[in-house]
Write an enzyme that holds these catalytic residues in place. Structure first.
Site, PDB file in Angstrom:
ATOM      1  CB  CYS A  46      -0.915   0.003   1.229  1.00  0.00           C
ATOM      2  SG  CYS A  46      -1.947   1.490   1.370  1.00  0.00           S
TER       3      CYS A  46
ATOM      4  CG  ASP B 103     -12.716 -11.025  24.575  1.00  0.00           C
ATOM      5  OD1 ASP B 103     -11.664 -10.364  24.603  1.00  0.00           O
ATOM      6  OD2 ASP B 103     -13.317 -11.291  23.520  1.00  0.00           O
TER       7      ASP B 103
ATOM      8  CB  CYS C  94      -7.949  -0.271   2.852  1.00  0.00           C
ATOM      9  SG  CYS C  94      -7.010  -0.980   4.229  1.00  0.00           S
TER      10      CYS C  94
ATOM     11  CB  CYS D 177      -2.565   4.742   6.520  1.00  0.00           C
ATOM     12  SG  CYS D 177      -3.899   3.891   7.384  1.00  0.00           S
TER      13      CYS D 177
ATOM     14  CD  GLN E  35     -12.396 -10.681  17.983  1.00  0.00           C
ATOM     15  OE1 GLN E  35     -11.641  -9.885  17.429  1.00  0.00           O
ATOM     16  NE2 GLN E  35     -12.400 -10.869  19.299  1.00  0.00           N
TER      17      GLN E  35
ATOM     18  CB  CYS F 110      -6.997  -7.198  21.772  1.00  0.00           C
ATOM     19  SG  CYS F 110      -7.702  -5.857  22.756  1.00  0.00           S
TER      20      CYS F 110
ATOM     21  CD  GLU G 145     -21.146  -6.827  25.959  1.00  0.00           C
ATOM     22  OE1 GLU G 145     -21.073  -5.625  25.637  1.00  0.00           O
ATOM     23  OE2 GLU G 145     -20.149  -7.567  26.058  1.00  0.00           O
TER      24      GLU G 145
ATOM     25  CB  CYS H 184      -0.566  -1.161   7.820  1.00  0.00           C
ATOM     26  SG  CYS H 184      -2.058  -2.020   7.277  1.00  0.00           S
TER      27      CYS H 184
ATOM     28  CE1 TYR I 130     -15.286  -5.761  30.768  1.00  0.00           C
ATOM     29  CE2 TYR I 130     -14.267  -7.767  31.599  1.00  0.00           C
ATOM     30  CZ  TYR I 130     -14.525  -6.419  31.718  1.00  0.00           C
ATOM     31  OH  TYR I 130     -14.018  -5.729  32.796  1.00  0.00           O
TER      32      TYR I 130
END
Length: 392
Positions: A79, A322, A164, A87, A226, A349, A279, A90, A255
Site C-alpha cells: 500500500c 474477554d 485499502c 496511514c 471480530q 488484544c 455484557e 498498518c 464481557y
C-alpha cells in the site's frame, strides 16, 4: 538555550542502528543517549529517520524515510500509504508476514518477562486467509468535506484513500465515492454471507450475518464482532479446550458480547448447568439472546462487569473473560480470585495488559498453564492472545 529546547529534536534527521521491536508497532534505537521509537524500520537495519514527535525527556518518535542496510525479511509494502506520514493502520507492511508474526511473539514474550517475571517463548499462529483482504470490518473517518478515509498515524487528519489492501477486495471503493456528514465515522462490514453493510451509527441497515462455533448470529450493524473472519472459530476452539466446564457446572462469560463463548460453555455444562453472560452493550445482549434462544441455561446480565459481578452468588467452575484493551486490572482480578474458579480463560488484544493481569493472578495463587496467540491483524502490530490460568 533551555534544557527543554535542546531536547526538542522535531524534524531532525538521524542515522540510526535499529534495535529490537517494541510494543506499539515500532522498533527501538538509541541516539546521543536518548531512546528513539522508529516506525517503518526492522531490527538490525540501518536507516535514515526523521523525528516526528518529541516532548522532551528520554525519548522521541521518528519515521524511517530511507534504508541504508535492509533486513533480509524486508519486502515492498503493498500500500502506498504504508509509509512515513501515511496511514496509521498498518505498522508492518514492509515486513514478510512470517517476520511480522515473529516480532509479535517477541513483544508478548518481552511483556511477560518484564511485567510478570515469566520466561516463555511465544509463537504467534497464522490464521487462514493470508495477510491481505482479511479485515471484514473497517471504520472510516470523515473529513470536513464529507469524504471518508483513514486517519494518519497519531493524527486526526483523514487521508483520501482509494482503497485499502487489508479490506476485502471491492468492499471499500463504492463507499469511498460517497459523501457523509463531516466529522463523523462510517462503519463498513462484510458479513459471512458476503453482504456489505454501510452505516454511520448502530442500527443502520439490515442484520449482519455472522457464523462461528457451528451457529449463526444475525447482528445489528455496529454490534461488535471480530474483524478477522477466522478468529471467532479459532478463539471458540481454544475456549472449548481450556474451559473444560463440567456437566451441570457453572461458568461465567465476562464481557461476553453476543455470546460466542457462552455457546461453547453452554454445550459443556448442558441443560442442568448454568452460564452467566455479563455484557454492557444492551444491543449486543439483545442480539445474543436471539441467537442463543435455544439455550435456556444461558443467563444474560446486561451491565458493566465491575457493577454486575458483586451480584453473582454461585462459585464458578470456570471464568472466560474477554476484557477491553486495558485488561481486567487489579480490582477485577482480586474479585474473581476471591470466587476461586478452577480455571480462568483470559482473552486479550493487548500484550502488556495481559502480562499485567497474569502477574496479578500469580499474586493470588494462579499459574499460567497455557498460552496461545493468533495473528488476527496481519500488517499491524496487533494480535490476539489467550491465556489459561489455573489454581496452583
Amino acid at each position: 538555550m533551555s534544557t527543554t529546547e535542546r531536547l526538542d529534536w522535531t524534524d531532525r534527521v538521524l542515522e540510526l542502528e535499529v534495535g529490537p521491536v517494541a510494543h506499539g508497532g515500532h522498533c527501538v534505537a538509541r541516539h546521543e543517549g536518548r531512546v528513539v521509537f522508529v516506525r517503518h524500520a526492522l531490527p538490525g537495519e540501518r536507516v535514515i529517520a526523521v523525528v516526528v514527535e518529541d516532548g522532551g525527556g528520554g525519548f522521541c518518535r521518528a519515521d524511517a524515510v530511507s534504508v541504508r542496510e535492509a533486513a533480509p525479511q524486508r519486502v515492498p509494502a503493498p500500500c502506498a500509504w504504508a509509509r512515513a506520514g501515511g496511514c496509521g493502520g498498518c505498522d508492518f507492511q514492509h515486513a514478510d508476514p512470517a517476520l511480522q508474526r515473529a516480532l509479535k511473539g517477541e513483544v508478548l514474550a518481552e511483556q511477560l518477562r518484564r511485567l510478570a517475571g515469566i520466561e516463555r517463548a511465544v509463537e504467534v499462529e497464522e490464521l487462514p486467509g493470508g495477510a491481505l483482504g482479511w479485515r471484514h470490518r473497517v471504520r472510516l473517518a470523515v473529513d470536513a468535506q464529507g469524504r471518508p478515509g483513514l486517519r494518519a498515524h497519531r493524527s486526526h487528519d483523514v487521508l483520501p484513500i482509494a482503497d485499502c489492501p487489508i479490506a476485502p477486495a471491492g468492499a471499500l471503493p463504492p463507499v469511498l465515492e460517497h459523501r457523509f456528514d463531516p466529522g463523523g465515522e462510517v462503519e463498513v462490514a462484510v458479513d459471512a454471507a458476503g453482504a456489505v453493510h454501510v452505516g454511520a451509527e448502530i442500527g443502520a441497515g439490515g442484520p449482519v450475518v455472522q457464523r462461528a462455533a457451528g451457529r449463526e448470529w444475525r447482528l445489528t450493524p455496529g454490534v461488535f464482532w471480530q474483524v478477522h473472519p477466522a478468529l471467532p472459530d479459532a478463539l471458540a476452539a481454544v475456549v472449548a479446550e481450556w474451559a473444560d466446564a463440567p456437566a451441570g457446572g457453572t461458568a461465567w462469560d465476562l464481557y461476553g458480547g453476543v455470546g460466542l463463548f457462552a455457546a461453547v460453555l453452554a454445550a459443556q455444562v448442558g441443560r442442568d448447568g448454568a452460564v452467566t453472560v455479563v455484557e454492557s452493550s444492551r444491543q449486543a445482549v439483545a442480539d445474543g439472546r436471539a441467537a442463543l434462544a435455544d439455550l435456556p441455561q444461558v443467563d444474560w446480565r446486561p451491565g458493566r462487569v465491575e457493577q454486575v459481578l458483586g451480584g453473582l452468588t454461585a462459585r464458578p467452575d470456570v471464568v472466560v473473560a474477554d476484557p477491553p484493551r486495558r485488561g481486567l486490572g487489579r480490582a477485577l482480578v482480586e474479585a474473581l480470585c476471591a470466587r476461586e474458579p478452577d480455571r480462568v480463560v483470559h482473552v486479550a488484544c493487548d500484550p502488556a495488559a495481559l502480562a499485567r493481569d497474569v502477574a496479578l493472578f500469580a499474586d493470588r495463587g494462579y499459574r499460567l498453564d497455557g498460552l496461545r496467540a493468533f495473528d488476527a491483524f496481519p500488517m499491524t502490530h496487533h494480535f490476539e492472545s489467550v491465556a489459561l490460568l489455573g489454581r496452583a
